[in-house]
Design a protein around this motif. Sequence first.
Motif, PDB file in Angstrom:
ATOM      1  N   PHE A  23      -0.806  -6.983  -3.471  1.00  0.00           N
ATOM      2  CA  PHE A  23      -1.841  -8.018  -3.318  1.00  0.00           C
ATOM      3  C   PHE A  23      -2.118  -8.713  -4.642  1.00  0.00           C
ATOM      4  CE2 PHE A  23      -5.333  -5.820  -5.402  1.00  0.00           C
ATOM      5  CZ  PHE A  23      -4.939  -4.494  -5.338  1.00  0.00           C
TER       6      PHE A  23
ATOM      7  N   THR B 171     -10.644 -13.184  -7.261  1.00  0.00           N
ATOM      8  CA  THR B 171     -12.093 -13.006  -7.294  1.00  0.00           C
ATOM      9  C   THR B 171     -12.537 -11.684  -6.667  1.00  0.00           C
ATOM     10  OG1 THR B 171     -12.193 -14.251  -5.252  1.00  0.00           O
ATOM     11  CG2 THR B 171     -12.599 -15.474  -7.271  1.00  0.00           C
ATOM     12  N   GLY B 172     -11.614 -10.917  -6.094  1.00  0.00           N
ATOM     13  CA  GLY B 172     -11.949  -9.593  -5.584  1.00  0.00           C
ATOM     14  C   GLY B 172     -12.001  -9.495  -4.069  1.00  0.00           C
ATOM     15  N   TYR B 173     -12.089 -10.626  -3.365  1.00  0.00           N
ATOM     16  CA  TYR B 173     -12.230 -10.577  -1.905  1.00  0.00           C
ATOM     17  C   TYR B 173     -10.941 -10.090  -1.224  1.00  0.00           C
ATOM     18  CZ  TYR B 173     -16.755 -12.806  -2.328  1.00  0.00           C
ATOM     19  OH  TYR B 173     -18.064 -13.058  -2.645  1.00  0.00           O
TER      20      TYR B 173
ATOM     21  N   LYS C  24      -8.798  -8.168  -2.670  1.00  0.00           N
ATOM     22  CA  LYS C  24      -8.697  -6.752  -3.059  1.00  0.00           C
ATOM     23  C   LYS C  24      -9.471  -5.896  -2.062  1.00  0.00           C
ATOM     24  CE  LYS C  24     -10.761  -5.542  -6.938  1.00  0.00           C
ATOM     25  NZ  LYS C  24     -10.983  -5.511  -8.387  1.00  0.00           N
ATOM     26  N   GLU C  25     -10.639  -6.380  -1.660  1.00  0.00           N
ATOM     27  CA  GLU C  25     -11.467  -5.640  -0.705  1.00  0.00           C
ATOM     28  C   GLU C  25     -10.734  -5.525   0.641  1.00  0.00           C
ATOM     29  OE1 GLU C  25     -14.972  -7.610   0.664  1.00  0.00           O
ATOM     30  OE2 GLU C  25     -16.110  -5.742   0.836  1.00  0.00           O
TER      31      GLU C  25
ATOM     32  N   ALA D  48      -7.523  -5.666   1.058  1.00  0.00           N
ATOM     33  CA  ALA D  48      -6.379  -4.760   0.845  1.00  0.00           C
ATOM     34  C   ALA D  48      -6.821  -3.313   0.987  1.00  0.00           C
ATOM     35  CB  ALA D  48      -5.773  -5.006  -0.529  1.00  0.00           C
ATOM     36  N   LEU D  49      -8.020  -3.012   0.460  1.00  0.00           N
ATOM     37  CA  LEU D  49      -8.541  -1.639   0.562  1.00  0.00           C
ATOM     38  C   LEU D  49      -8.806  -1.278   2.025  1.00  0.00           C
ATOM     39  CD1 LEU D  49      -9.669   0.944  -0.784  1.00  0.00           C
ATOM     40  CD2 LEU D  49     -11.896  -0.171  -0.796  1.00  0.00           C
ATOM     41  N   LEU D  50      -9.439  -2.210   2.758  1.00  0.00           N
ATOM     42  CA  LEU D  50      -9.725  -1.935   4.172  1.00  0.00           C
ATOM     43  C   LEU D  50      -8.433  -1.678   4.955  1.00  0.00           C
ATOM     44  CD1 LEU D  50     -12.469  -4.644   4.867  1.00  0.00           C
ATOM     45  CD2 LEU D  50     -12.807  -2.194   4.561  1.00  0.00           C
TER      46      LEU D  50
ATOM     47  N   ARG E 180      -0.520  -4.086  -7.495  1.00  0.00           N
ATOM     48  CA  ARG E 180      -1.393  -5.199  -7.850  1.00  0.00           C
ATOM     49  C   ARG E 180      -0.547  -6.262  -8.555  1.00  0.00           C
ATOM     50  NH1 ARG E 180      -6.892  -4.424  -9.579  1.00  0.00           N
ATOM     51  NH2 ARG E 180      -6.309  -2.384 -10.378  1.00  0.00           N
TER      52      ARG E 180
ATOM     53  N   TYR F  81     -16.585 -17.487   0.393  1.00  0.00           N
ATOM     54  CA  TYR F  81     -16.807 -17.720  -1.039  1.00  0.00           C
ATOM     55  C   TYR F  81     -15.834 -18.796  -1.497  1.00  0.00           C
ATOM     56  CZ  TYR F  81     -16.489 -17.073  -6.078  1.00  0.00           C
ATOM     57  OH  TYR F  81     -16.454 -17.295  -7.427  1.00  0.00           O
ATOM     58  N   HIS F  82     -16.361 -19.781  -2.213  1.00  0.00           N
ATOM     59  CA  HIS F  82     -15.489 -20.811  -2.775  1.00  0.00           C
ATOM     60  C   HIS F  82     -15.832 -20.987  -4.238  1.00  0.00           C
ATOM     61  CE1 HIS F  82     -13.076 -24.375  -3.201  1.00  0.00           C
ATOM     62  NE2 HIS F  82     -12.609 -24.199  -1.983  1.00  0.00           N
TER      63      HIS F  82
ATOM     64  N   HIS G   5     -15.901  -8.471   7.309  1.00  0.00           N
ATOM     65  CA  HIS G   5     -16.641  -7.359   7.907  1.00  0.00           C
ATOM     66  C   HIS G   5     -17.156  -7.692   9.307  1.00  0.00           C
ATOM     67  CE1 HIS G   5     -16.413  -5.099   4.240  1.00  0.00           C
ATOM     68  NE2 HIS G   5     -16.740  -6.194   3.577  1.00  0.00           N
TER      69      HIS G   5
ATOM     70  N   LEU H 273      -8.524   2.175  -6.301  1.00  0.00           N
ATOM     71  CA  LEU H 273      -8.865   0.871  -5.738  1.00  0.00           C
ATOM     72  C   LEU H 273     -10.255   0.924  -5.078  1.00  0.00           C
ATOM     73  CD1 LEU H 273      -7.791  -2.026  -5.132  1.00  0.00           C
ATOM     74  CD2 LEU H 273      -7.039  -1.184  -2.930  1.00  0.00           C
TER      75      LEU H 273
ATOM     76  N   VAL I 279     -13.383  -1.439  -5.977  1.00  0.00           N
ATOM     77  CA  VAL I 279     -14.036  -2.301  -4.982  1.00  0.00           C
ATOM     78  C   VAL I 279     -15.528  -1.973  -4.883  1.00  0.00           C
ATOM     79  CG1 VAL I 279     -14.129  -2.860  -2.520  1.00  0.00           C
ATOM     80  CG2 VAL I 279     -11.930  -2.738  -3.676  1.00  0.00           C
TER      81      VAL I 279
ATOM     82  N   TRP J 289     -17.118  -3.619  -7.693  1.00  0.00           N
ATOM     83  CA  TRP J 289     -17.099  -5.078  -7.465  1.00  0.00           C
ATOM     84  C   TRP J 289     -18.172  -5.477  -6.445  1.00  0.00           C
ATOM     85  CZ3 TRP J 289     -15.883  -7.456  -2.773  1.00  0.00           C
ATOM     86  CH2 TRP J 289     -15.692  -8.836  -2.810  1.00  0.00           C
TER      87      TRP J 289
ATOM     88  N   THR K 231     -20.964 -17.912  -4.526  1.00  0.00           N
ATOM     89  CA  THR K 231     -20.651 -19.333  -4.662  1.00  0.00           C
ATOM     90  C   THR K 231     -21.750 -20.029  -5.467  1.00  0.00           C
ATOM     91  OG1 THR K 231     -19.568 -19.270  -2.540  1.00  0.00           O
ATOM     92  CG2 THR K 231     -20.148 -21.428  -3.371  1.00  0.00           C
TER      93      THR K 231
END
Lengths: 264, 266
Positions: free
Chosen positions: A7, A11-13, A15-16, A18-20, A36, A170-171, A199, B13, B17, B20, B27
């Motif tokens: 992945f 911004t981390g979204y 990554k989240e 990918a974890l799920l 990564r 998120y933008h 989610h 990870l 997370v 994070w 935004t």
Amino acid sequence: MNILIAFYSRTGYTKELALLIAEELMARGHEVELERIEPLEDENMWPLLWRTQWYWGALALGILSNKYREYFINNYRIPEVEIRSLVHQDVSSFDRICIGCGKQTIVPCAIESYLRIVDGLKGKKVGAFATWAGPPLKHFEVEHLFRPIADRLERRGASLVSILGLSSRYHEYHGQMLGIFEFLSRVRFGKPISYFGVHSEYGRKNMKLFLDELIKGSTDVKESRGWRRSFQGTGIRGVASASLWTTLGPLRHEFKKRFLERYR
Amino acid sequence: MGNSRDRLTVDELRKEVEEWRKNRPKTKSFISFFSDPVDRAGGARTLLILPATMVMVPIIELTNLLLIRPVLATLHTIIVILATFVLRFFARPLIRIGCWAIRGKDKGIRKSIYSMYPGFLHLTVVVFGPSLRRYLRIDPSDIRSAGSFQEWIDDTLGVEGIWVESDVSRAVRHETWCPFVDHGIPLDPTCKGKYDPSYRDNTSCVKGCPEYCSVFMRGWLNDFLKSVNPEFEVEPMRHLMPNGDEYCEMVYVTKRTRSTDSEVKP
């Protein structure tokens, strides 16, 4: 099954997500390895936008003509960036591969580099997941991101069997862009962006479907989405038809609406 | 690529997370366009460039699609038609001159023509090659695809041949009938000379002059193949109809699939 999740997350979204996906796969009894994908130099969001700014005008043209959009997707060049060395340079030992990224107007440059340099892709079944700000718009989000990835995988001998796109809500480029997507989501789907979130009920359901298809590995995304039919970008016929449809396509619809349907 | 890295585990990870999630990016509001110096600079530049690209890119793309590409495609087609006419109507005198030069290549003007002939053939590749490559849709990674240049020559001149081997790295073509070997026939699409001996003209044929095919033709094909991919080439010919063989054999190889010297005896 031995599954690799590679992945790229700015911004981390992603990554989240990918974890799920990793947790869900482990709960199903699969072995998961992570990769990564990181550019050597972290970039400010503005140069990222400027690098793809050329495409914005072409995207606008793509809204007017489906033919042009196909031509554009088949022909645009994605710039590359230098990425850090990979832990799993050769992926031939994995049964399935998942590639995740955010959408940066087009395919992120780091993913373009990854798909070029990674070894052992031949014959692999690959799933691709992504997070983006807005709803899963058929052309602007899904086709613009996953079709080039499917093409590149096909060139390397792999096939895309499963896709998942969810909204991060998120933008990076300020609130007004999110406002535009919120508006589009309500107009196109009659639902807020949060409905398509990672989610949300929609997110959980689609993630399960994504993983089912990935494990089964029998779906051809290009075939099922109608992306197999490629637009001939070269030769007189291809150019003539692109030119003709680019200019006459909208006029033809107008003509049909005004004249043909009146006399029907 | 840069530094080597350690393996990332799911537990690591998960920790990342969780960290994070406590401070996930939100935004920004429109106000940051004015308050944040980085956004102020970046946003100002974007607002300047974006309208220009929204207008200019469609104009450039439409000019390309509606004007430049059709004009280029038309130009290429005209060049290919011209090349076909040149080959069709000048092949016979050119072969006649070539064979005449070969038969007296040791002295005088024939020697000069013999030395200049490959250069002239190379010039035709320079002039017509790019358009032919496009017209024949040649794939630089596929040697069989590059061999379609010879198919085009054969179709234009009425030579009969088949591919006995077709692979991306090795292709073999056998030419079973050639109007220039036994009988230099008038270049007629109906190939009357093949069936009617009265059309035959033995004065200009390459019979007894195999060097024309093994040196000039092979050199010409190699010139074209080099322009497609420097690794492609035609091996020295082992079977030639002017030598009395049943067929001419052209073996297209890449550097990897080239035969060893002992196998090839031209």
